[in-house]
Design an enzyme around this catalytic site. Structure first.
Site, PDB file in Angstrom:
ATOM      1  N   SER A  55       0.797  -1.238   0.000  1.00 33.00           N
ATOM      2  CA  SER A  55       0.000   0.000   0.000  1.00 33.00           C
ATOM      3  C   SER A  55       0.826   1.283   0.000  1.00 33.00           C
ATOM      4  O   SER A  55       0.280   2.356  -0.261  1.00 33.00           O
ATOM      5  CB  SER A  55      -0.941   0.020   1.206  1.00 33.00           C
ATOM      6  OG  SER A  55      -2.069  -0.765   0.928  1.00 33.00           O
ATOM      7  N   TYR A 105      -2.128  -3.257 -11.041  1.00 29.94           N
ATOM      8  CA  TYR A 105      -2.164  -2.935  -9.604  1.00 29.94           C
ATOM      9  C   TYR A 105      -1.249  -3.873  -8.798  1.00 29.94           C
ATOM     10  O   TYR A 105      -0.531  -3.442  -7.896  1.00 29.94           O
ATOM     11  CB  TYR A 105      -3.612  -3.025  -9.102  1.00 29.94           C
ATOM     12  CG  TYR A 105      -3.763  -2.874  -7.605  1.00 29.94           C
ATOM     13  CD1 TYR A 105      -3.692  -1.622  -6.992  1.00 29.94           C
ATOM     14  CD2 TYR A 105      -3.975  -3.985  -6.784  1.00 29.94           C
ATOM     15  CE1 TYR A 105      -3.833  -1.483  -5.620  1.00 29.94           C
ATOM     16  CE2 TYR A 105      -4.112  -3.852  -5.409  1.00 29.94           C
ATOM     17  CZ  TYR A 105      -4.042  -2.606  -4.832  1.00 29.94           C
ATOM     18  OH  TYR A 105      -4.175  -2.469  -3.463  1.00 29.94           O
TER      19      TYR A 105
HETATM   20  N1  LIG Z   1      -2.702  -2.716   2.872  1.00 28.43           N
HETATM   21  C1  LIG Z   1      -1.970  -3.101   1.865  1.00 28.43           C
HETATM   22  O1  LIG Z   1      -0.750  -2.987   1.843  1.00 28.43           O
HETATM   23  C2  LIG Z   1      -2.758  -3.736   0.776  1.00 28.43           C
HETATM   24  C3  LIG Z   1      -1.990  -3.934  -0.508  1.00 28.43           C
HETATM   25  C4  LIG Z   1      -2.271  -5.246  -1.133  1.00 28.43           C
HETATM   26  N2  LIG Z   1      -1.567  -5.343  -2.361  1.00 28.43           N
HETATM   27  C5  LIG Z   1      -3.770  -5.427  -1.339  1.00 28.43           C
HETATM   28  O2  LIG Z   1      -4.341  -4.869  -2.238  1.00 28.43           O
HETATM   29  O3  LIG Z   1      -4.408  -6.132  -0.612  1.00 28.43           O
END
Ligand SMILES: NC(=O)CC[C@H](N)C(=O)O
Length: 312
Positions: free
Chosen positions: A65, A193
């Site tokens: 994230s 993503y």
């Molecule tokens: N909170 C996170 O770091 C989420 C990122 C992760 N790639 C997801 O989409 O679940």
């Protein structure tokens, strides 16, 4: 760049490490489950190019994230704030980062902010380019500029592991597509993503990104303005209001440093006009933030008076 190791910082790491036993490594993305729960490292990058560190700062982690702040900066430069905020909001949710709940109760299914997964998917959708390769290439080039490191890349294993298991993010994407917020193929969006989330680097690179945000978008070492001041300001504000998921309010009160975390256990911090911070501590609390990383930031903030409200 060589980092001076600091005994003072090491002592804080040892103290903060005591709480890793209360945390848990994220395993809903199977590749992240391999991390060592007891790891904890930190680098602090100053505007004059010097840095101090403690722990194994060479270890690479995926941004997860944390990448949401960087993709937001890119789309703000691609389209300008008016276009971006017509499609994603500015309000904290108080819900977990992957929640779908508010989307259904809002009059328009526009995600509340760019730091939750639904909002980040809209942001990733807005990255300009004619193909996934071109869009990802533009994002990666931007990350390489922010870190001043042309070797920064992404971890194929982490990206594939997430793509195979990202059904909640698929659901969020189909929902916002149905409501006309995005209009691209969901599988392609998830491909982009998950690659974005799998961009990997060490704590020092992470701290270097932090110092660019801390210095209003200018890399203090090279002197290059990597994003307009206004973009850096918007990103830092989101880091304060939404950067630590649904723990952002408590984090702002107790610690008061603009910061963004990821489920890999990374935290990028930007202490305005002072320095950037990169932390890696994969043991997470129940909200998905690095448990020892937060403790470490709390100790730093208290010891060195870093909280925002003290700024004159
Ligand atoms: N909170 C996170 O770091 C989420 C990122 C992760 N790639 C997801 O989409 O679940």
């Amino acid at each position: 760049m060589l980092c001076q190791s600091s005994e003072e910082l090491q002592a804080l790491v040892e103290e903060a490490k005591k709480c890793t036993i209360y945390g848990k490594v994220a395993d809903y993305i199977p590749a992240l489950g391999k991390a060592n729960r007891d790891d904890l490292s930190i680098a602090i990058h100053y505007p004059d190019g010097s840095c101090i560190s403690a722990g194994n700062i060479e270890k690479k982690i995926s941004l997860q994230s944390i990448s949401k702040v960087i993709s937001l900066a890119l789309v703000l430069m691609d389209h300008g704030p008016d276009y971006v905020f017509e499609r994603v909001g500015m309000e904290p949710t108080g819900d977990p980062f992957n929640s779908i709940a508010k989307l259904e109760t809002m009059a328009v299914a526009k995600p509340l902010n760019p730091m939750i997964n639904a909002g980040a998917l809209v942001v990733t959708h807005m990255i300009k380019g004619d193909s996934i390769e071109e869009r990802f290439g533009r994002l990666l080039t931007f990350v390489q500029q922010l870190t001043d490191d042309p070797d920064v890349s992404y971890c194929q294993e982490v990206a594939s592991s997430e793509l195979e298991t990202a059904d909640l993010n698929r659901a969020l994407s189909f929902f916002i597509k149905q409501h006309g917020i995005i209009n691209e193929d969901v599988e392609q969006l998830l491909d982009l993503y998950t690659k974005q989330c799998a961009i990997e680097m060490n704590c020092l690179d992470l701290a270097r990104i932090g110092v660019v945000f801390a210095m209003d978008g200018k890399d203090p070492v090279t002197g290059k303005q990597l994003m307009p001041e206004e973009v850096a300001r918007i990103c830092k504000t989101f880091m304060v209001t939404c950067g630590m998921y649904n723990a952002s309010g408590e984090f702002a009160i107790k610690i008061g440093i603009p910061a963004k975390s990821g489920v890999s256990g990374g935290i990028m911090g930007a202490v305005p006009e002072r320095f950037g911070i990169g932390i890696f501590g994969p043991a997470l609390d129940d909200k998905g933030n690095s448990i020892a990383g937060i403790k470490l930031l709390e100790l730093l903030s208290k010891n060195y008076k870093l909280t925002l409200v003290l700024y004159k």
